[in-house]
Design an enzyme around this catalytic site. Structure first.
Site, PDB file in Angstrom:
ATOM      1  N   HIS A 506      25.248  35.374  47.978  1.00  0.00           N
ATOM      2  CA  HIS A 506      25.878  35.259  46.695  1.00  0.00           C
ATOM      3  C   HIS A 506      25.967  33.964  46.301  1.00  0.00           C
ATOM      4  O   HIS A 506      26.893  33.377  45.984  1.00  0.00           O
ATOM      5  CB  HIS A 506      27.279  35.528  47.383  1.00  0.00           C
ATOM      6  CG  HIS A 506      27.827  36.999  47.754  1.00  0.00           C
ATOM      7  ND1 HIS A 506      28.831  37.262  48.305  1.00  0.00           N
ATOM      8  CD2 HIS A 506      27.014  38.072  47.806  1.00  0.00           C
ATOM      9  CE1 HIS A 506      28.801  38.576  48.593  1.00  0.00           C
ATOM     10  NE2 HIS A 506      27.796  39.008  48.118  1.00  0.00           N
ATOM     11  N   HIS A 549      32.634  40.944  46.538  1.00  0.00           N
ATOM     12  CA  HIS A 549      31.110  40.868  46.411  1.00  0.00           C
ATOM     13  C   HIS A 549      30.850  40.613  44.928  1.00  0.00           C
ATOM     14  O   HIS A 549      31.598  40.744  44.149  1.00  0.00           O
ATOM     15  CB  HIS A 549      30.550  41.893  46.991  1.00  0.00           C
ATOM     16  CG  HIS A 549      30.656  42.060  48.349  1.00  0.00           C
ATOM     17  ND1 HIS A 549      29.868  42.457  49.362  1.00  0.00           N
ATOM     18  CD2 HIS A 549      31.980  42.085  49.099  1.00  0.00           C
ATOM     19  CE1 HIS A 549      30.206  42.497  50.543  1.00  0.00           C
ATOM     20  NE2 HIS A 549      31.704  42.403  50.655  1.00  0.00           N
TER      21      HIS A 549
HETATM   22  P1  FAD Z   1      19.633  40.009  39.285  1.00  0.00           P
HETATM   23  O1  FAD Z   1      20.366  41.203  39.353  1.00  0.00           O
HETATM   24  O2  FAD Z   1      18.957  39.587  40.569  1.00  0.00           O
HETATM   25  O3  FAD Z   1      18.552  39.752  38.068  1.00  0.00           O
HETATM   26  C1  FAD Z   1      17.713  38.925  37.494  1.00  0.00           C
HETATM   27  C2  FAD Z   1      16.526  39.386  37.314  1.00  0.00           C
HETATM   28  O4  FAD Z   1      15.474  38.701  36.509  1.00  0.00           O
HETATM   29  C3  FAD Z   1      15.566  40.266  38.214  1.00  0.00           C
HETATM   30  O5  FAD Z   1      15.471  41.564  37.636  1.00  0.00           O
HETATM   31  C4  FAD Z   1      14.445  39.183  38.256  1.00  0.00           C
HETATM   32  O6  FAD Z   1      13.215  40.328  38.765  1.00  0.00           O
HETATM   33  C5  FAD Z   1      14.397  38.978  36.893  1.00  0.00           C
HETATM   34  N1  FAD Z   1      13.436  37.656  36.755  1.00  0.00           N
HETATM   35  C6  FAD Z   1      13.805  36.859  37.467  1.00  0.00           C
HETATM   36  N2  FAD Z   1      12.881  35.591  37.046  1.00  0.00           N
HETATM   37  C7  FAD Z   1      12.143  36.250  36.168  1.00  0.00           C
HETATM   38  C8  FAD Z   1      11.088  35.697  35.221  1.00  0.00           C
HETATM   39  N3  FAD Z   1      10.717  34.350  35.179  1.00  0.00           N
HETATM   40  N4  FAD Z   1      10.572  36.696  34.317  1.00  0.00           N
HETATM   41  C9  FAD Z   1      11.153  37.657  34.114  1.00  0.00           C
HETATM   42  N5  FAD Z   1      11.850  38.173  34.794  1.00  0.00           N
HETATM   43  C10 FAD Z   1      12.851  37.645  35.933  1.00  0.00           C
HETATM   44  N6  FAD Z   1      27.008  41.972  45.646  1.00  0.00           N
HETATM   45  C11 FAD Z   1      27.971  43.109  45.483  1.00  0.00           C
HETATM   46  O7  FAD Z   1      28.738  43.204  44.744  1.00  0.00           O
HETATM   47  N7  FAD Z   1      27.793  43.935  46.756  1.00  0.00           N
HETATM   48  C12 FAD Z   1      26.897  43.919  47.516  1.00  0.00           C
HETATM   49  O8  FAD Z   1      27.002  44.722  48.542  1.00  0.00           O
HETATM   50  C13 FAD Z   1      26.138  43.024  47.387  1.00  0.00           C
HETATM   51  N8  FAD Z   1      24.987  42.845  48.376  1.00  0.00           N
HETATM   52  C14 FAD Z   1      24.012  42.014  48.476  1.00  0.00           C
HETATM   53  C15 FAD Z   1      22.786  42.281  49.160  1.00  0.00           C
HETATM   54  C16 FAD Z   1      21.608  41.356  48.907  1.00  0.00           C
HETATM   55  C17 FAD Z   1      20.646  41.672  49.904  1.00  0.00           C
HETATM   56  C18 FAD Z   1      21.661  40.456  47.801  1.00  0.00           C
HETATM   57  C19 FAD Z   1      20.464  39.767  47.580  1.00  0.00           C
HETATM   58  C20 FAD Z   1      22.766  40.634  47.130  1.00  0.00           C
HETATM   59  C21 FAD Z   1      23.882  41.110  47.111  1.00  0.00           C
HETATM   60  N9  FAD Z   1      24.871  41.287  46.261  1.00  0.00           N
HETATM   61  C22 FAD Z   1      25.934  42.073  46.387  1.00  0.00           C
HETATM   62  C23 FAD Z   1      24.979  40.066  45.175  1.00  0.00           C
HETATM   63  C24 FAD Z   1      24.602  40.898  43.806  1.00  0.00           C
HETATM   64  O9  FAD Z   1      23.941  41.933  44.015  1.00  0.00           O
HETATM   65  C25 FAD Z   1      24.127  39.951  42.854  1.00  0.00           C
HETATM   66  O10 FAD Z   1      24.838  38.912  42.909  1.00  0.00           O
HETATM   67  C26 FAD Z   1      23.782  40.168  41.559  1.00  0.00           C
HETATM   68  O11 FAD Z   1      23.115  41.452  41.485  1.00  0.00           O
HETATM   69  C27 FAD Z   1      23.009  39.283  40.634  1.00  0.00           C
HETATM   70  O12 FAD Z   1      22.770  39.702  39.372  1.00  0.00           O
HETATM   71  P2  FAD Z   1      22.288  38.834  38.356  1.00  0.00           P
HETATM   72  O13 FAD Z   1      22.304  39.443  36.942  1.00  0.00           O
HETATM   73  O14 FAD Z   1      22.927  37.330  38.400  1.00  0.00           O
HETATM   74  O15 FAD Z   1      20.748  38.745  38.727  1.00  0.00           O
END
Ligand code: FAD
Length: 569
Positions: A506, A549
């Site tokens: 997280h 979460h």
């Molecule tokens: P992300 O969803 O990670 O999006 C970032 C995107 O950017 C990705 O697709 C990546 O490939 C892309 N990217 C990165 N760098 C580049 C680049 N240089 N060029 C192009 N693309 C790029 N949360 C919950 O609410 N419930 C849960 O049960 C839960 N379980 C989890 C279990 C795990 C194993 C993990 C890792 C996380 C979990 N979380 C959970 C947390 C939650 O899923 C994340 O905090 C959330 O999805 C993050 O969203 P985001 O938009 O910040 O980033």
């Protein structure tokens, strides 16, 4: 092709990025491009399987970021999972759909973000949600799941509910009786998604109840809309940095990308560049673009475009441990039974714990500031810590999360202190965008974080000694009483906890939404200070950790961000 111009470029087609791209492309005259490093996982069983948590770890859709060795956390490094796919981390996460406590979102406003409070965010939780009511599914009879319709949305893109793999053998009810038998009972909470999380409950997940498959950001916000001619997605395309218009002002005009065939090119944006690459990547992209701490940038011969030294600071994560027990029953389905104790339910002497912690806050703040060369100021950190203290000891937010998960012949548990005080950072380690960043969450830097973790472990031992559940479980198989004795103190637990924890996955706050003068990176419109048209919309902007979460809050923040960009807020 690279000749084409887009109104908006969204960097990262993950949880947040796809929400923003979807909502912006509702405007027919607006062209939106999403740049995503990963590919489609629509038919990937490691993603779709509702009992498949962990299957995707270590595969090519997991960034598997490595931390540096953790000075206070057992001297070991940790792997931080993150999805590399259209849909981002929502394609590999645990699917838990659980919001924050009201007071926690209100604290975003307290720290100086006008308009960011529970009342204003709540409509966006509901806007995104397509809640699937459990009574429609007979496989949920006996499962103990419950809800309050007032808290849910029913017409949004994101399916939320329970699937046919949910256990329905009456264990939920036995656990409720058990929690009511605690010395300090943990009340039953029918629906923790309305801003009051404290108690024992069964939360919903991001699943398609009908099809029994994972619901992720791509299934919700992209595939049903992929025929929009103004919504473009470039898969297997790596964003390297933002490009700037000539001149003194920081006006972004595009993004340098490396395409799947290895060619590097610049794609132009006429309105905005929106970073949504996740909390461990968006700050790195800012640094690669010359936005950050000049001392760090100079080390890699990157010219400073904007002097914003707190980029990459304020990193907050949680630590996850588990205890295992034998179970007398055997399980082929599963469920997560969650307890969210407040401080007075977790600590036998909460008032004393609170008073002692309050006295330590100045020293904690000084330690955090010293660890990053006073880039974040002790006086600011101390103010944030007092807000956090008030949340725990006055507002009564949950101070730990305790999960029970039956699997096979085992009762697995997971637990974590929900709001650690330790603050770390993430910074680039090279001007080459393919080189891994330096990630240092500083787990267990501050001793309250260990104390909360220990107390959560003790709470689990109490659960397994309380009837009627105690009669359903067998021995504690990990760590076991020979490793951590019954009644062990913090010191007695410390070794087990620090050698066996993992990241709770997280990470947040590395481009925090806060006033600039207290170390913020983005303002209340999520615009990066000093730029006219670069925003960050992802986990990086959350100023404080939430107890639920992350994903539900991240979806809601992205929904609100889209309205801000459209000028509707
Ligand atoms: P992300 O969803 O990670 O999006 C970032 C995107 O950017 C990705 O697709 C990546 O490939 C892309 N990217 C990165 N760098 C580049 C680049 N240089 N060029 C192009 N693309 C790029 N949360 C919950 O609410 N419930 C849960 O049960 C839960 N379980 C989890 C279990 C795990 C194993 C993990 C890792 C996380 C979990 N979380 C959970 C947390 C939650 O899923 C994340 O905090 C959330 O999805 C993050 O969203 P985001 O938009 O910040 O980033």
């Amino acid at each position: 092709s690279s000749e084409t111009k887009y109104d908006y470029i969204v960097v990262g087609g993950g949880t947040s990025g796809l929400v923003v791209a979807n909502r912006l492309s509702e405007q027919e005259n607006i062209n939106v491009l999403v740049i995503e490093a990963g590919g489609s996982v629509y038919n990937n069983e490691n993603v779709t399987d509702t009992l498949g948590y962990g299957k995707a770890f270590g595969t090519d859709i997991d960034w598997a970021y490595e931390t540096i060795k953790q000075e206070y956390g057992g001297g070991i490094s940790q792997t931080l999972r993150a999805g590399k796919a259209l849909g981002g981390t929502s394609t590999i996460n645990g699917m838990v759909y659980l919001r924050a406590q009201t007071a926690q979102i209100d604290a975003w406003e307290t720290v100086g973000n006008e308009g960011w409070n529970w009342k204003n965010l709540f409509p966006y939780f509901r806007k995104g949600e397509q809640f699937q009511t459990p009574e429609k599914y007979s496989f949920l009879d006996g499962s103990g799941v419950a809800y309050d319709p007032a808290y849910h949305g029913f017409t949004g893109p994101l399916k939320v509910g329970w699937s046919s793999t949910q256990l329905n053998d009456g264990l939920a009810q036995e656990l409720n009786t058990t929690y009511q038998n605690f010395e300090v009972p943990v009340p039953y909470n029918k629906d923790p998604n309305g801003g009051d999380m404290v108690g024992y409950s069964l939360y919903p997940k991001t699943v398609d109840s009908e099809l029994n498959i994972r619901e992720d950001a791509a299934r919700a916000y992209y595939y049903p809309y992929q025929n929009r001619t103004n919504l473009h997605v470039w898969l297997r395309t790596h964003a390297n940095k933002i490009t700037w218009k000539d001149g003194e002002d920081a006006v972004a005009d595009g993004v340098e990308v490396t395409l799947s065939n290895g060619t590097t090119t610049v794609v132009k944006a006429t309105r905005e560049v929106i970073l949504a690459a996740g909390a461990l990547k968006s700050p790195i992209l800012l640094e690669l673009s010359g936005v950050g701490n000049p001392d760090i940038l100079a080390k890699y011969d990157i010219d400073t475009k904007i002097n914003l030294p707190t980029v990459g600071e304020n990193l907050q994560d949680q630590m996850n441990n588990g205890l295992q027990y034998d179970s007398k029953a055997s399980y082929s389905k599963s469920a997560d039974y969650v307890a969210y104790p407040s401080a007075s339910q977790l600590f036998p002497n909460a008032t004393a714990v609170g008073a002692q912690l309050l006295r330590k806050l100045p020293a904690y703040a000084a330690k955090v500031a010293a660890a990053n060369g006073n880039i974040t100021k002790a006086s600011d950190i101390q103010r944030f810590f007092k807000i956090q203290w008030d949340l725990i000891f006055k507002a009564g937010i949950p101070v730990a999360e305790i999960l029970l998960e039956p699997t096979g012949n085992t009762y697995d548990t997971e637990y974590w202190g929900s709001v650690p005080f330790s603050r770390g950072n993430v910074h680039l380690a090279s001007a080459d965008p393919t080189v891994a960043a330096t990630i240092d969450p500083k787990y267990f830097m501050l001793d309250f974080d260990l104390h909360a973790q220990v107390q959560a472990a003790r709470f689990i031992r109490e659960l397994f000694q309380t009837k009627p559940f105690a009669d359903m479980a067998g021995d504690e198989t990990s760590p076991g009483l020979s490793v951590v004795a019954a009644g062990a103190d913090d010191q007695g637990w410390s070794n087990f906890i620090k050698q066996n924890y993992r990241s709770n996955f997280h990470p947040i706050s590395t481009a925090a939404m806060m006033p600039k003068e207290v170390g913020g990176v983005v303002d209340t419109s999520l615009k990066v200070y000093g730029t006219s048209n670069v925003r960050v919309v992802d986990a990086s902007v959350l100023p404080f950790q939430v107890c639920g979460h992350l994903q539900s809050t991240i979806y809601a923040v992205a929904e609100r961000a889209a309205d801000i960009i459209k000028g509707k807020v």
